[in-house]
Write a protein that holds these residues in place. Structure first.
Motif, PDB file in Angstrom:
ATOM      1  N   SER A  80     -17.798  -5.523  -1.557  1.00  0.00           N
ATOM      2  CA  SER A  80     -18.782  -4.948  -0.636  1.00  0.00           C
ATOM      3  C   SER A  80     -18.218  -3.742   0.099  1.00  0.00           C
ATOM      4  N   ASP A  92     -19.587   0.099  -0.133  1.00  0.00           N
ATOM      5  CA  ASP A  92     -19.947   0.825   1.078  1.00  0.00           C
ATOM      6  C   ASP A  92     -19.198   2.148   1.161  1.00  0.00           C
ATOM      7  N   ARG A 129     -20.835   5.965   1.236  1.00  0.00           N
ATOM      8  CA  ARG A 129     -20.567   6.926   2.307  1.00  0.00           C
ATOM      9  C   ARG A 129     -19.979   8.219   1.754  1.00  0.00           C
TER      10      ARG A 129
END
Length: 435
Positions: A110, A114, A118
């Motif tokens: 995860s 992420d 970004r």
């Protein structure tokens, strides 16, 4: 044999050497946690030898170096990832020419997703030249000691694992500790057999399953690491079997924290005012030069670069003193240093001889500090009536006297010690806790 601190140091420096850079000079960017790892394992001089011109903390405002490449050593967490992205998405331009990113531990699925999101949304992927996990997420204290607790003075894991329900985050903390123990295994090149302590299954015992839960969490981390790295652990010549890791909790020996330890290093930390987690010591000595005596104050670092400290740190205090005095006498005897009539009957006399030796700076540095430490420990031991306290502690902890007899007159032994205003409360507190 190399200690874990040297092995970790080699791994970190090899990380810097492996960076493929177009420029000779580079910037090292860390966060507050990874800075502790680097500081514990390496000296600044080691990093500067890797052509590092600056060490910048990503958590603080920094000067930009748009013409220099940056080696990032970061904790795998959202805060550091976001700050990495911010460094290359500023309106005034990127802070560095490019980034070679290294995480101290593994990025879980995860967190990696992420980070990828970004980086893509900010359009900074073109600046990231490398992305690696180097598995160095622990602090090497010395050659045989490491810790996963970065706070030292405030051991947060103790309270979150053994605290009340409101503050208990044992499951979460055990996962973090397991990842850090994986880093220890990766640095040592070991896929160990894991053995753990199972406390008695008594109702009401707080978190009695912690060792087994940590063992299973670590085994899961190791299995996944080996799956992703089929050549781990590396082969050895000659071949050796796997190491064994024992996972214990404090219930296996609950008395030790409340007892006075009488080895050299333990007495130093217990009785003297040391700084930097017991590694910095300040003392004064008289120095004689051209017939003039002056008082000099000196700060010394007590670590494994001090071979005298390494030799005596785990010795019983009297054994440490005997070793120091014997070696000191041998040195001054071989060199013919002491003046005729010099008395070397005690530690203070030896300190005086050392003070008169400006031409023997190395010997002064090696022995002067330890003679001073040993003398102060013995002085406090005598002034604080620690012999009586230690004997009482041992009897209370063992439930019998040293010769196996039943304890008698405990209150009569404790009362004069408790009434003595010159005995530190913390010293009697230990004996009282044992009782």
């Amino acid at each position: 044999m190399k200690g874990i601190n040297d092995i970790l140091k080699d791994r970190i420096l090899q990380t810097f050497r492996a960076v493929q850079s177009e420029e000779k000079w580079k910037v090292c960017v860390v966060d507050s946690k990874s800075m502790k790892i680097l500081s514990a394992a390496c000296k600044l001089a080691n990093l500067f030898e890797m052509d590092i011109v600056s060490i910048d903390n990503i958590d603080k405002p920094r000067q930009s170096h748009p013409k220099l490449e940056a080696i990032y050593i970061l904790t795998p967490c959202l805060d550091s990832i976001q700050r990495l992205v911010n460094d290359f998405s500023k309106s005034e331009g990127p802070m560095y020419k490019c980034a070679h990113v290294h995480f101290t531990g593994a990025l879980d699925g995860s967190l990696f997703s992420d980070m990828n999101r970004r980086v893509t949304e900010a359009g900074v992927a073109k600046y990231i030249r490398a992305l690696k996990e180097i598995f160095v997420d622990f602090l090497a204290v010395d050659s045989a000691t490491y810790t996963t607790d970065y706070s030292f003075q405030t051991p947060a894991n103790f309270f979150t694992c053994f605290g009340t329900t409101e503050y208990n985050r044992a499951e979460e903390d055990l996962k973090d500790i397991a990842k850090q123990l994986l880093a220890v295994c990766a640095v040592l090149g070991e896929n160990p057999m894991i053995r753990y302590h199972r406390p008695l299954d008594l109702e009401g015992v707080e978190n009695r399953y912690l060792p087994s839960k940590l063992a299973k969490a670590l085994q899961s981390e190791l299995d996944e690491f080996v799956r992703q790295n089929p050549e781990f652990p590396p082969s050895r010549d000659p071949p050796v079997g796997p190491a064994t890791m024992f996972i214990l909790d404090r219930t296996i020996d609950s008395c030790s924290p409340f007892l006075h330890e009488l080895t050299y290093q333990a007495m130093m930390n217990d009785l003297l005012n040391l700084e930097n987690n017991g590694t910095k010591y300040s003392y004064e000595y008289n120095e004689e030069e051209s017939g003039v005596t002056t008082t000099v104050r000196k700060d010394v670092v007590l670590d494994e670069s001090d071979n005298v400290f390494v030799e005596v740190r785990h010795l019983y205090i009297q054994e440490a003193i005997d070793k120091l005095t014997t070696e000191f006498r041998e040195l001054i005897g071989k060199g013919g240093i002491a003046k005729t009539g010099d008395s070397l009957k005690d530690l203070n006399a030896m300190k005086d001889v050392v003070a008169r030796l400006p031409q023997y700076q190395e010997m002064k540095a090696k022995y002067g500090v330890h003679l001073d430490i040993a003398q102060k420990c013995i002085d406090i031991f005598t002034q604080q009536e620690l012999r009586s306290i230690v004997e009482l502690e041992q009897d209370l902890a063992c439930g019998e006297t040293h010769d196996g007899h039943t304890l008698k007159n405990i209150v009569d032994r404790m009362t004069p010690l408790l009434d003595d205003p010159y005995i530190r409360q913390v010293n009697m507190g230990k004996a009282y806790s044992d009782g």
